[in-house]
Write a protein that holds these residues in place. Structure first.
Motif, PDB file in Angstrom:
ATOM      1  N   ARG A 183      38.169  48.590  12.834  1.00 43.15           N
ATOM      2  CA  ARG A 183      38.920  48.830  14.068  1.00 43.15           C
ATOM      3  C   ARG A 183      38.123  49.690  15.037  1.00 43.15           C
ATOM      4  O   ARG A 183      38.078  49.420  16.239  1.00 43.15           O
ATOM      5  CB  ARG A 183      40.258  49.507  13.757  1.00 43.15           C
ATOM      6  N   GLN A 184      37.473  50.730  14.524  1.00 44.38           N
ATOM      7  CA  GLN A 184      36.674  51.618  15.368  1.00 44.38           C
ATOM      8  C   GLN A 184      35.508  50.856  15.993  1.00 44.38           C
ATOM      9  O   GLN A 184      35.216  51.023  17.174  1.00 44.38           O
ATOM     10  CB  GLN A 184      36.147  52.812  14.552  1.00 44.38           C
ATOM     11  N   ALA A 185      34.866  49.993  15.195  1.00 49.39           N
ATOM     12  CA  ALA A 185      33.749  49.196  15.728  1.00 49.39           C
ATOM     13  C   ALA A 185      34.257  48.254  16.828  1.00 49.39           C
ATOM     14  O   ALA A 185      33.616  48.109  17.875  1.00 49.39           O
ATOM     15  CB  ALA A 185      33.082  48.406  14.611  1.00 49.39           C
ATOM     16  N   GLY A 186      35.408  47.638  16.607  1.00 49.18           N
ATOM     17  CA  GLY A 186      36.007  46.760  17.622  1.00 49.18           C
ATOM     18  C   GLY A 186      36.360  47.541  18.877  1.00 49.18           C
ATOM     19  O   GLY A 186      36.110  47.090  20.000  1.00 49.18           O
ATOM     20  N   TYR A 187      36.928  48.715  18.688  1.00 49.46           N
ATOM     21  CA  TYR A 187      37.290  49.574  19.816  1.00 49.46           C
ATOM     22  C   TYR A 187      36.041  49.964  20.611  1.00 49.46           C
ATOM     23  O   TYR A 187      36.018  49.885  21.836  1.00 49.46           O
ATOM     24  CB  TYR A 187      38.014  50.819  19.302  1.00 49.46           C
ATOM     25  N   ASN A 188      34.997  50.377  19.875  1.00 47.21           N
ATOM     26  CA  ASN A 188      33.751  50.768  20.544  1.00 47.21           C
ATOM     27  C   ASN A 188      33.152  49.598  21.317  1.00 47.21           C
ATOM     28  O   ASN A 188      32.679  49.773  22.442  1.00 47.21           O
ATOM     29  CB  ASN A 188      32.736  51.296  19.531  1.00 47.21           C
ATOM     30  N   ASN A 221      34.778  46.984  22.541  1.00 47.21           N
ATOM     31  CA  ASN A 221      35.629  46.743  23.715  1.00 47.21           C
ATOM     32  C   ASN A 221      35.378  47.778  24.811  1.00 47.21           C
ATOM     33  O   ASN A 221      35.309  47.429  25.992  1.00 47.21           O
ATOM     34  CB  ASN A 221      37.104  46.737  23.325  1.00 47.21           C
ATOM     35  N   MET A 222      35.245  49.036  24.427  1.00 44.24           N
ATOM     36  CA  MET A 222      34.980  50.081  25.409  1.00 44.24           C
ATOM     37  C   MET A 222      33.634  49.847  26.088  1.00 44.24           C
ATOM     38  O   MET A 222      33.498  50.034  27.297  1.00 44.24           O
ATOM     39  CB  MET A 222      35.003  51.471  24.753  1.00 44.24           C
ATOM     40  N   ARG A 223      32.636  49.426  25.319  1.00 42.02           N
ATOM     41  CA  ARG A 223      31.322  49.148  25.880  1.00 42.02           C
ATOM     42  C   ARG A 223      31.409  47.991  26.879  1.00 42.02           C
ATOM     43  O   ARG A 223      30.864  48.061  27.983  1.00 42.02           O
ATOM     44  CB  ARG A 223      30.334  48.828  24.758  1.00 42.02           C
ATOM     45  N   LYS A 224      32.164  46.944  26.509  1.00 48.50           N
ATOM     46  CA  LYS A 224      32.346  45.803  27.412  1.00 48.50           C
ATOM     47  C   LYS A 224      33.059  46.242  28.689  1.00 48.50           C
ATOM     48  O   LYS A 224      32.688  45.844  29.793  1.00 48.50           O
ATOM     49  CB  LYS A 224      33.161  44.695  26.738  1.00 48.50           C
ATOM     50  N   ILE A 225      34.098  47.059  28.538  1.00 52.07           N
ATOM     51  CA  ILE A 225      34.858  47.535  29.698  1.00 52.07           C
ATOM     52  C   ILE A 225      33.945  48.353  30.618  1.00 52.07           C
ATOM     53  O   ILE A 225      33.961  48.179  31.834  1.00 52.07           O
ATOM     54  CB  ILE A 225      36.081  48.364  29.250  1.00 52.07           C
ATOM     55  N   LYS A 226      33.131  49.240  30.026  1.00 49.36           N
ATOM     56  CA  LYS A 226      32.220  50.047  30.837  1.00 49.36           C
ATOM     57  C   LYS A 226      31.210  49.165  31.559  1.00 49.36           C
ATOM     58  O   LYS A 226      30.902  49.398  32.727  1.00 49.36           O
ATOM     59  CB  LYS A 226      31.498  51.075  29.968  1.00 49.36           C
ATOM     60  N   GLU A 227      30.690  48.155  30.866  1.00 50.36           N
ATOM     61  CA  GLU A 227      29.735  47.239  31.494  1.00 50.36           C
ATOM     62  C   GLU A 227      30.397  46.491  32.647  1.00 50.36           C
ATOM     63  O   GLU A 227      29.797  46.334  33.717  1.00 50.36           O
ATOM     64  CB  GLU A 227      29.193  46.236  30.468  1.00 50.36           C
ATOM     65  N   GLN A 228      31.644  46.034  32.431  1.00 49.89           N
ATOM     66  CA  GLN A 228      32.358  45.318  33.488  1.00 49.89           C
ATOM     67  C   GLN A 228      32.635  46.237  34.677  1.00 49.89           C
ATOM     68  O   GLN A 228      32.498  45.829  35.830  1.00 49.89           O
ATOM     69  CB  GLN A 228      33.670  44.742  32.951  1.00 49.89           C
TER      70      GLN A 228
END
Length: 139
Positions: A52-57, A59-66
């Protein structure tokens, strides 16, 4: 008979010891199984938490990139709009300057024409009969 009773008591005691030992072994095995199950459960929970933490990280990385991409896009649009606004303002100023120059030139030409007409003797001579005609009422 006493010996047989003694032998039976010994066999019975030995059998009780075996039963006790078997119970202890079963109890230890149950404890071990419970400990293993608990450890397995803890390991699975840890794996799930890490997943879950890896998925969260991710997703957060994708959101920051977007967000970064969006910010760059918006910045580029703002720069383009400012450039266009500046070009439009420059074009307006240029047109206004040209219009003023044209108006000034036209005004100067009219003024010069009046001066030339006023100075021209031919025009003065040509206007004299007209003035007489107006005075005499022939027009």
């Amino acid at each position: 008979q006493q010996q047989a009773a003694k032998l039976r008591d010994e066999e019975r005691n030995e059998w009780l010891k075996l039963v006790q030992l078997d119970e202890q072994l079963r109890f230890k095995k149950a404890e071990m199984n419970a400990a293993m199950a608990k450890e397995e459960k803890r390991y699975r929970a840890k794996e799930q938490r890490e997943t879950r933490q890896a998925g969260y990280n991710m997703n957060m990385r994708k959101i920051k990139e977007q967000e970064e991409l969006k910010n760059r896009y918006v910045s580029a649009q703002v720069i383009n709009k400012d450039r266009k606004r500046q070009q439009i303002a420059e074009a307006k100023e240029e047109n206004l300057t040209k219009s003023r120059e044209m108006a000034r030139t036209t005004s100067l030409m009219r003024h010069k024409l009046k001066e030339m007409t006023a100075k021209s003797s031919f025009d003065k001579i040509a206007t004299i009969p007209k003035q007489y005609a107006v005075i005499e009422g022939r027009t």
